[in-house]
Motif scaffolding. Structure first.
Motif, mmCIF file in Angstrom:
data_model
loop_
_atom_site.group_PDB
_atom_site.id
_atom_site.type_symbol
_atom_site.label_atom_id
_atom_site.label_comp_id
_atom_site.label_asym_id
_atom_site.label_seq_id
_atom_site.Cartn_x
_atom_site.Cartn_y
_atom_site.Cartn_z
ATOM 1 N N THR A 337 0.847 -1.178 0.000
ATOM 2 C CA THR A 337 0.000 0.000 0.000
ATOM 3 C C THR A 337 0.888 1.234 0.000
ATOM 4 O OG1 THR A 337 -1.988 1.025 0.901
ATOM 5 C CG2 THR A 337 -0.322 0.360 2.496
ATOM 6 N N TYR A 344 1.984 5.762 -6.944
ATOM 7 C CA TYR A 344 1.617 4.391 -6.572
ATOM 8 C C TYR A 344 1.208 3.532 -7.762
ATOM 9 C CZ TYR A 344 -3.154 6.328 -6.580
ATOM 10 O OH TYR A 344 -4.328 6.940 -6.924
ATOM 11 N N ILE A 348 2.866 -0.024 -8.554
ATOM 12 C CA ILE A 348 2.050 -1.238 -8.685
ATOM 13 C C ILE A 348 2.351 -1.947 -10.004
ATOM 14 C CG2 ILE A 348 -0.328 -2.030 -9.050
ATOM 15 C CD1 ILE A 348 -1.155 0.008 -6.866
ATOM 16 N N ILE A 360 -3.149 -5.662 -2.738
ATOM 17 C CA ILE A 360 -3.181 -4.240 -2.411
ATOM 18 C C ILE A 360 -4.084 -4.052 -1.192
ATOM 19 C CG2 ILE A 360 -3.648 -1.901 -3.238
ATOM 20 C CD1 ILE A 360 -1.459 -3.310 -4.780
ATOM 21 N N THR A 361 -3.607 -3.337 -0.214
ATOM 22 C CA THR A 361 -4.389 -3.082 0.995
ATOM 23 C C THR A 361 -4.334 -1.599 1.323
ATOM 24 O OG1 THR A 361 -4.772 -3.831 3.269
ATOM 25 C CG2 THR A 361 -2.478 -3.544 2.592
ATOM 26 N N THR A 362 -4.832 -1.214 2.484
ATOM 27 C CA THR A 362 -4.773 0.193 2.878
ATOM 28 C C THR A 362 -4.624 0.292 4.389
ATOM 29 O OG1 THR A 362 -5.787 2.369 2.545
ATOM 30 C CG2 THR A 362 -7.263 0.562 3.168
ATOM 31 N N LEU A 371 -8.960 2.156 -2.238
ATOM 32 C CA LEU A 371 -8.990 0.830 -2.860
ATOM 33 C C LEU A 371 -10.062 0.700 -3.936
ATOM 34 C CD1 LEU A 371 -8.330 -1.578 0.150
ATOM 35 C CD2 LEU A 371 -6.716 -0.580 -1.470
ATOM 36 N N ILE A 380 -4.791 -8.091 -9.621
ATOM 37 C CA ILE A 380 -4.384 -7.944 -8.226
ATOM 38 C C ILE A 380 -5.521 -8.390 -7.318
ATOM 39 C CG2 ILE A 380 -2.787 -6.042 -8.677
ATOM 40 C CD1 ILE A 380 -4.918 -4.112 -7.769
ATOM 41 N N VAL A 382 -7.484 -7.315 -3.802
ATOM 42 C CA VAL A 382 -7.697 -6.169 -2.927
ATOM 43 C C VAL A 382 -8.242 -6.652 -1.591
ATOM 44 C CG1 VAL A 382 -8.952 -4.008 -2.609
ATOM 45 C CG2 VAL A 382 -8.111 -4.642 -4.883
ATOM 46 N N GLY A 407 5.916 -0.809 0.860
ATOM 47 C CA GLY A 407 5.179 0.410 0.538
ATOM 48 C C GLY A 407 5.425 1.492 1.567
#
Length: 421
Positions: A337, A344, A348, A360-362, A371, A380, A382, A407
């Motif tokens: 992330t 970004y 990615i 991919i996260t947050t 997201l 990907i 999520v 990240g």
């Protein structure tokens, strides 16, 4: 008056983080009110897009074999205290409270006199300078926060300067070209001192022109000066016809360590009133002792899990180059992330090509990426909760897989705590 460190840190961390700058006048006025504590110690100043923290860690580790060494860095990975360190000891909570009270009064004065706000980074830098003065350190290793020319740390009159590299980051503040960004970093050079940097063909002439008649310039030529880089339990390499090794992993760590080695070998010439001669044996010991959490750091063995604070394109490329060496035949699963002011999407795209699975996260940060932007991207996976992303990746992996969590440094910090605790 603050009596608890939690209250002091809450005040500090809720102050404006940064503000547009055209000069260092505010920082200089603050330092002058405090008696210019930055003038009480010798220093090495380190700037760069990537690698400056690791380079500082190597310098600190070598110098600490003989001297009382202050180390100022940002951001932190484990706790606020690690920003300000002497040898291997972080500033204490009691000292944070003590200096926060002084800085609180200072910030009120600046607000009343100039209707101006002293930023978070300026305050922490001033705290560092006061602490180092009071602790009577021998020498400080000071890492720039961002850029160099207008960075709060740039009120020091350092004896040696290092620029690790120049890449695309913080463009909203430093400019959109490498030349513009480089000019900010070159703002740390000092008359009749030594500037050490890594070789960059595109900026070669700019560095020569800027340093001409001001300071001596030493460019480390990566392909010519550094050889036989190997990564196993250590990063091993050969430079100046001598073999060295460091515990930090990554091809780029050979470059960072070489900058530190050259700086140590030349330091005696620029600080005349200290005996700063180190033998090659001592340099090797200092390099091997150096630690720097969150930089291609192995967290687990089964499955194999690394974390790395690669938060810009150059950092991601350095990570990928190192993964090509250490992954061997393992499949690579990456959890990533970033903050939305970074490049970004480009990061990615690079990670997609080099991973067998990209997640991919947050995180809970108003600057974090959204997201929803990736809802229709089938290449990907999520996962909204970073803890779920990390735990699922680990629980559903085997000995033939390598997991990399990378990240934003904020993400690396909280993911590291989650895994270790």
């Amino acid at each position: 008056m603050f009596t608890k460190v939690e209250d002091a840190l809450n005040w500090l961390q809720n102050i404006k983080k940064k503000a547009p700058k055209t000069s260092l006048d505010r920082m200089k006025k603050c330092a002058n009110i405090l008696g210019n504590p930055q003038n009480s110690f010798k220093s090495i100043h380190v700037a760069g897009t990537n690698g400056k923290g690791s380079t500082c860690a190597y310098l600190k580790s070598i110098l600490s074999l003989k001297y009382k060494v202050g180390f100022y860095t940002s951001p932190y990975v484990i706790c606020f205290n690690e920003r300000i360190e002497i040898n291997d000891s972080y500033i204490s909570d009691l000292d944070i409270v003590k200096y926060s009270n002084i800085l609180y009064d200072l910030s009120k004065r600046i607000l009343e006199e100039d209707n101006d706000i002293v930023t978070f980074f300026e305050l922490t830098t001033l705290m560092c300078f006061m602490y180092f003065k009071d602790q009577k350190i021998d020498i400080a290793v000071i890492e720039c926060g961002m850029g160099g020319l207008l960075d709060a740390t740039n009120i020091i009159n350092s004896e040696m300067q290092i620029i690790t590299n120049v890449g695309y980051d913080h463009m909203q503040s430093l400019g959109n070209t490498l030349e513009e960004i480089a000019m900010h970093k070159l703002g740390i050079i000092r008359k009749d001192k030594l500037l050490i940097t890594c070789y960059n063909n595109q900026l070669h002439q700019l560095f020569i022109d800027k340093s001409n008649d001001i300071c001596e310039l030493k460019e480390i030529k990566l392909e010519e000066d550094i050889a036989n880089i190997k990564i196993s339990q250590y990063t091993e390499f050969k430079v100046f016809n001598t073999k060295f090794k460091v515990s930090l992993l990554g091809i780029h760590q050979a470059y960072n360590a070489t900058l530190a080695i050259y700086a140590i070998l030349r330091l005696n010439e620029f600080i005349k009133d200290m005996d700063l001669f180190f033998t090659i044996k001592e340099i090797k010991r200092g390099l091997l002792n150096a630690k720097w959490p969150g930089r291609l750091e192995k967290i687990k063995d089964n499955p194999l899990v690394y974390i790395d604070g690669a938060h810009n394109i150059d950092g991601i490329n350095a990570l990928i180059n190192s993964l090509d060496v250490i992954k061997k035949k393992k499949k690579v699963k990456i959890i990533f992330t970033a903050l939305k002011d970074k490049a970004y999407l480009e990061m990615i795209d690079i990670l997609k090509k080099k991973s067998d699975e990209l997640i991919i996260t947050t995180i809970d940060d108003q600057r974090a990426i959204n997201l929803d932007e990736f809802a229709n991207d089938k290449s990907i996976r999520v996962v909204g909760d970073y803890k779920e992303a990390v735990s699922n990746a680990i629980n559903n992996s085997n000995k033939n897989e390598l997991i990399v969590i990378t990240g934003s440094l904020h993400f690396i910090s909280i993911a590291r705590k989650y895994l270790i605790n």
